[in-house]
Design an enzyme around this catalytic site. Structure first.
Site, PDB file in Angstrom:
ATOM      1  N   THR A   1       0.846  -1.198   0.000  1.00 24.84           N
ATOM      2  CA  THR A   1       0.000   0.000   0.000  1.00 24.84           C
ATOM      3  C   THR A   1       0.877   1.242   0.000  1.00 24.84           C
ATOM      4  O   THR A   1       2.064   1.181   0.338  1.00 24.84           O
ATOM      5  CB  THR A   1      -0.896   0.074   1.241  1.00 24.84           C
ATOM      6  OG1 THR A   1      -0.083   0.338   2.400  1.00 24.84           O
ATOM      7  CG2 THR A   1      -1.672  -1.210   1.432  1.00 24.84           C
ATOM      8  N   ASP A   2       0.292   2.360  -0.352  1.00 30.73           N
ATOM      9  CA  ASP A   2       0.965   3.622  -0.093  1.00 30.73           C
ATOM     10  C   ASP A   2       0.828   3.930   1.397  1.00 30.73           C
ATOM     11  O   ASP A   2       0.087   3.264   2.139  1.00 30.73           O
ATOM     12  CB  ASP A   2       0.388   4.743  -0.961  1.00 30.73           C
ATOM     13  CG  ASP A   2       1.411   5.848  -1.223  1.00 30.73           C
ATOM     14  OD1 ASP A   2       2.368   5.986  -0.430  1.00 30.73           O
ATOM     15  OD2 ASP A   2       1.251   6.580  -2.211  1.00 30.73           O
ATOM     16  N   TYR A   3       1.535   4.954   1.828  1.00 31.60           N
ATOM     17  CA  TYR A   3       1.691   5.285   3.242  1.00 31.60           C
ATOM     18  C   TYR A   3       0.339   5.457   3.943  1.00 31.60           C
ATOM     19  O   TYR A   3      -0.431   6.362   3.611  1.00 31.60           O
ATOM     20  CB  TYR A   3       2.507   6.570   3.344  1.00 31.60           C
ATOM     21  CG  TYR A   3       3.157   6.846   4.669  1.00 31.60           C
ATOM     22  CD1 TYR A   3       4.461   6.471   4.919  1.00 31.60           C
ATOM     23  CD2 TYR A   3       2.461   7.508   5.669  1.00 31.60           C
ATOM     24  CE1 TYR A   3       5.079   6.751   6.131  1.00 31.60           C
ATOM     25  CE2 TYR A   3       3.056   7.795   6.882  1.00 31.60           C
ATOM     26  CZ  TYR A   3       4.364   7.410   7.119  1.00 31.60           C
ATOM     27  OH  TYR A   3       4.956   7.691   8.325  1.00 31.60           O
ATOM     28  N   THR A   4       0.047   4.593   4.888  1.00 30.23           N
ATOM     29  CA  THR A   4      -1.165   4.599   5.745  1.00 30.23           C
ATOM     30  C   THR A   4      -2.476   4.517   4.961  1.00 30.23           C
ATOM     31  O   THR A   4      -3.520   4.921   5.464  1.00 30.23           O
ATOM     32  CB  THR A   4      -1.216   5.833   6.682  1.00 30.23           C
ATOM     33  OG1 THR A   4      -1.421   7.024   5.918  1.00 30.23           O
ATOM     34  CG2 THR A   4       0.050   5.967   7.513  1.00 30.23           C
TER      35      THR A   4
END
Length: 760
Positions: free
Chosen positions: A281-284
């Site tokens: 995933t991308d950040y958070t």
């Protein structure tokens, strides 16, 4: 007989390669299966967790991070330096199973030797140089212990308000696909187990560049036809080239956040495109699905795993909830094993199980970063990324004599020359524009300089540019004790007896990139006021633009004699700009993103579809604006040279084709000026009648050609039915018979045309 033996040799070679690949895959499967059988549930979920702790923990390989790695709670993390990377792998070797760590980093356009921003790179129209930039980035990053880069970003975007256009390759899906492949080849090379190659991570899957209103992280809503024809090609091309990983985007896809979209991550990515790497995933972005209204952290984490996500970046969703979800039966052990397997396979392909310290050779760390060869390449590539937008009265190239005033907030700037997404900003190694003009101009050139203005005096923009993150990245605006009037007077004074003024204006690094959308994309008023005052001196003025996106430049184009689009050129910025200004290199860059006249035209792109009432300036009731010209300020593919080129008419080998015939289309190109130069010859195809509405034209090929003054050359393109294919309303990829228009020219608006018919 010779042909027969050659056939047998080729057949045997292909069979041997196939068998070798099969054996390697079998060995990897056996190794990973054996390792999985020894792992606890907690260790498997730990492999699915990308966590860097605080930024300080990454930079120093901090104790909290090391402790979590030793417990088997982290499978991947970030690393910036050799020392930090070594601490990270040391900690992994103290864990129960000694599974090495994937060390990732945003190596977007260089590690320490920084190349032009990717949008600038794409304007070089030179795939070999683009690949070389990624190859050098991989060499330097891998010498620092990094084995995985969150690049290339291949998102198509038609909205320059979006700050991350700086990180992509512009608006065209065909060209974006070619650049994506070149970047993957550069990073990964021909063997991922080599210690100077790193794994690519294609981002952002998918459609991230189409956010509404050009706002980062914003909603996306589009048809599947637009996805497959206009936005998906670069992603697919990168995976076809062998990219080992992919990253999810923040936006919605068919109403579901990308990290939870099973249609995208499994049906399209895995089943349709046959991607067998891992997805992070991308950040958070997993916990951010809560804000989208998809449920609590436990619900959205299970949704992401079921969708086909393998690794959670900094979200703590997998670590915090998957064990509970497994006990409750909302996910399965098979899903966890599959995700963990893909991550372990990536580490196997990188050779980390053979040697966890493969990327930690102190000699490479000392000797392979920012070498003379790397800096030479950065200078060459930066010059070839620049686009000459205007050059009235042959203002350029400059003469290597006389007095040159270099004015503007970026005249002596260094960190801002690197652009967005540069994590190591070594100001000492960056050449400023003033330094470059002195270096290239020589002793006969006198250089005077003045700042002239602040980057901006607007309080809202100024506050945002001075954020804590900007300070961390080294691009916080410096406080200026002088008043704007005092700076302006100094600039006018130093320019008073100059022969020519070079105004270096545009955007700071913090004004483009992630979370840097702009509603107004002109040069800030403080800089434009300076430019107006410089123009009023009556002296020749050259505008050098430092920026990360297309800008609205109506006043500048109308009033400034010469404009050079330099983008954010990287470490060798000043030297490369000076190479172009003095004519050591004749600019040949071409725009890969349309420059609008007004933000009111956005989205504006060359390969649009027609309406039922196409633009007609003589008919009010057609698709147009009343208050501005409707065409672009600078179209896709535009770029001038210090010489001139003339295109002959298109010659075709035939005008009626069928089936698998090949069309040869050619033009004679002549250098009609007095200087050697390169021209990017562009081939477009128009499909005027089809079962769905098709773009008014589509880029399908190009040639970059060097010609001496007076030299002629026949430029030949081969066109096949593959070039005619598109996704129809059933999402079937095919071509339809009928009439087609072949267009060849210097940019998307100025082309020669010829018609053909092609039957099945």
């Amino acid at each position: 007989m010779k042909k027969f033996f050659k056939f047998l040799f080729v057949l045997f070679s292909c069979h041997s390669s196939f068998c070798l690949a099969q054996n390697q895959t079998k060995e990897m499967d056996q190794f990973v299966s054996n390792l999985l059988s020894q792992m606890t549930l907690e260790e498997k979920i730990g492999q699915m967790n990308l966590s860097s702790g605080s930024m300080g923990a990454v930079l120093g390989g901090g104790e909290l991070l090391s402790e979590a790695i030793q417990k088997g709670e982290i499978g991947a993390t970030g690393g910036f330096s050799y020392d930090a990377a070594k601490k990270i792998q040391d900690a992994a070797q103290k864990s129960r199973l000694k599974i090495p760590i994937l060390i990732g980093m945003d190596v977007i356009h260089g590690y320490k030797t920084i190349f032009p921003i990717p949008l600038g790179l794409s304007c070089s129209w030179d795939l070999e140089l683009i690949e070389q930039s990624a190859r050098i980035a991989a060499i330097e990053a891998s010498a620092a212990g990094v084995c995985w880069t969150y690049s290339p970003m291949v998102d198509i975007s038609r909205d320059p308000r979006w700050g991350r256009v700086s990180e992509g390759s512009g608006e065209d899906p065909w060209w974006g696909a070619q650049v994506a492949k070149a970047m993957v080849r550069g990073y990964q090379g021909d063997d991922l187990t080599k210690n100077n190659t790193i794994m690519a991570c294609v981002k952002h899957i998918a459609l991230y560049g189409a956010g509404e209103a050009g706002r980062d992280y914003n909603t996306v809503d589009m048809s599947h036809l637009s996805m497959f024809n206009d936005y998906f090609p670069p992603y697919k091309a990168a995976f076809d080239e062998g990219a080992g990983s992919g990253m999810t985007s923040f936006n919605l896809i068919d109403g579901i956040p990308a990290s939870g979209s099973k249609w995208m991550m499994t049906e399209v990515l895995r089943n349709r495109w046959e991607f067998n790497g891992f997805v992070v995933t991308d950040y958070t972005s997993i916990p951010e699905m809560i804000n989208h209204g998809l449920g609590n952290l436990k619900t959205v984490s299970a949704l992401a795993l079921d969708a086909g996500v393998d690794m959670d970046m900094q979200g703590d969703g997998f670590m915090g909830t998957l064990k509970t979800s497994l006990n409750e039966g909302t996910i399965t052990m098979t899903q966890i094993d599959q995700a963990c397997r893909r991550i372990l396979e990536a580490k196997y392909r990188l050779g980390l199980f053979d040697d966890p310290y493969r990327y930690l050779n102190p000699e490479r760390w000392e000797n392979e970063i920012q070498t003379e060869d790397h800096l030479d390449a950065a200078r060459k590539i930066a010059a070839r990324s620049m686009v000459l937008l205007k050059n009235d009265r042959n203002t350029l190239p400059l003469k290597k004599k006389g007095k040159i005033a270099v004015v503007g907030p970026f005249a002596e700037a260094k960190p801002d020359m690197l652009g967005a997404w540069v994590l190591i900003r070594d100001a000492k190694s960056i050449s400023s524009v003033v330094e470059g003009i002195k270096n290239v101009g020589g002793n006969a050139v006198e250089v005077v300089t003045a700042k002239g203005s602040n980057i901006t005096d607007g309080p809202y923009l100024k506050t945002n540019l001075n954020s804590p993150f900007a300070a961390f990245m080294g691009v916080k605006m410096e406080d200026e004790p002088r008043t704007p009037q005092e700076m302006l007077e100094e600039a006018l004074q130093v320019s008073s007896d100059a022969d020519v003024i070079v105004a270096v204006l545009g955007e700071s690094s913090a004004m483009s990139g992630e979370a840097s959308s702009r509603a107004e994309i002109d040069i800030p008023k403080s800089q434009r006021d300076l430019l107006k005052s410089l123009i009023n001196t009556g002296k020749p003025v050259v505008l050098v633009l430092i920026n990360g996106r297309p800008l609205t430049l109506n006043w500048e184009v109308e009033n400034v004699p010469a404009i050079l689009e330099a983008w954010a050129p990287g470490t060798e910025a000043g030297n490369a700009i000076a190479d172009v200004l003095f004519g050591n290199y004749n600019p040949a860059g071409k725009l890969t993103m349309t420059f609008p006249r007004s933000v009111g035209q956005i989205p504006l792109y060359y390969n649009h579809k027609n309406t039922g009432r196409p633009f007609d300036e003589n008919n009010k009731f057609t698709s147009k604006y009343l208050d501005i010209p409707n065409e672009a300020l600078f179209p896709f593919g535009f770029g001038l040279s210090y010489t001139t080129f003339e295109y002959g008419d298109i010659a075709l080998n035939k005008t009626k084709l069928s089936g698998n015939d090949k069309l040869t289309a050619s033009v004679t190109l002549t250098n009609t000026g007095g200087m050697a130069g390169e021209e990017v010859v562009q081939l477009y195809i128009k499909d005027p009648v089809a079962t769905i509405s098709r773009p008014v034209k589509e880029l399908k090929n190009f040639r970059k050609v060097m010609l001496q003054p007076g030299e002629k050359k026949e430029i030949i393109f081969e066109v096949t039915s593959e070039d005619l294919k598109f996704y129809n309303s059933e999402l079937f990829y095919d071509w339809e018979p009928g009439e087609f228009e072949i267009q060849i020219g210097t940019n998307s608006c100025h082309v020669k045309k010829a018609s053909i018919t092609w039957k099945k």
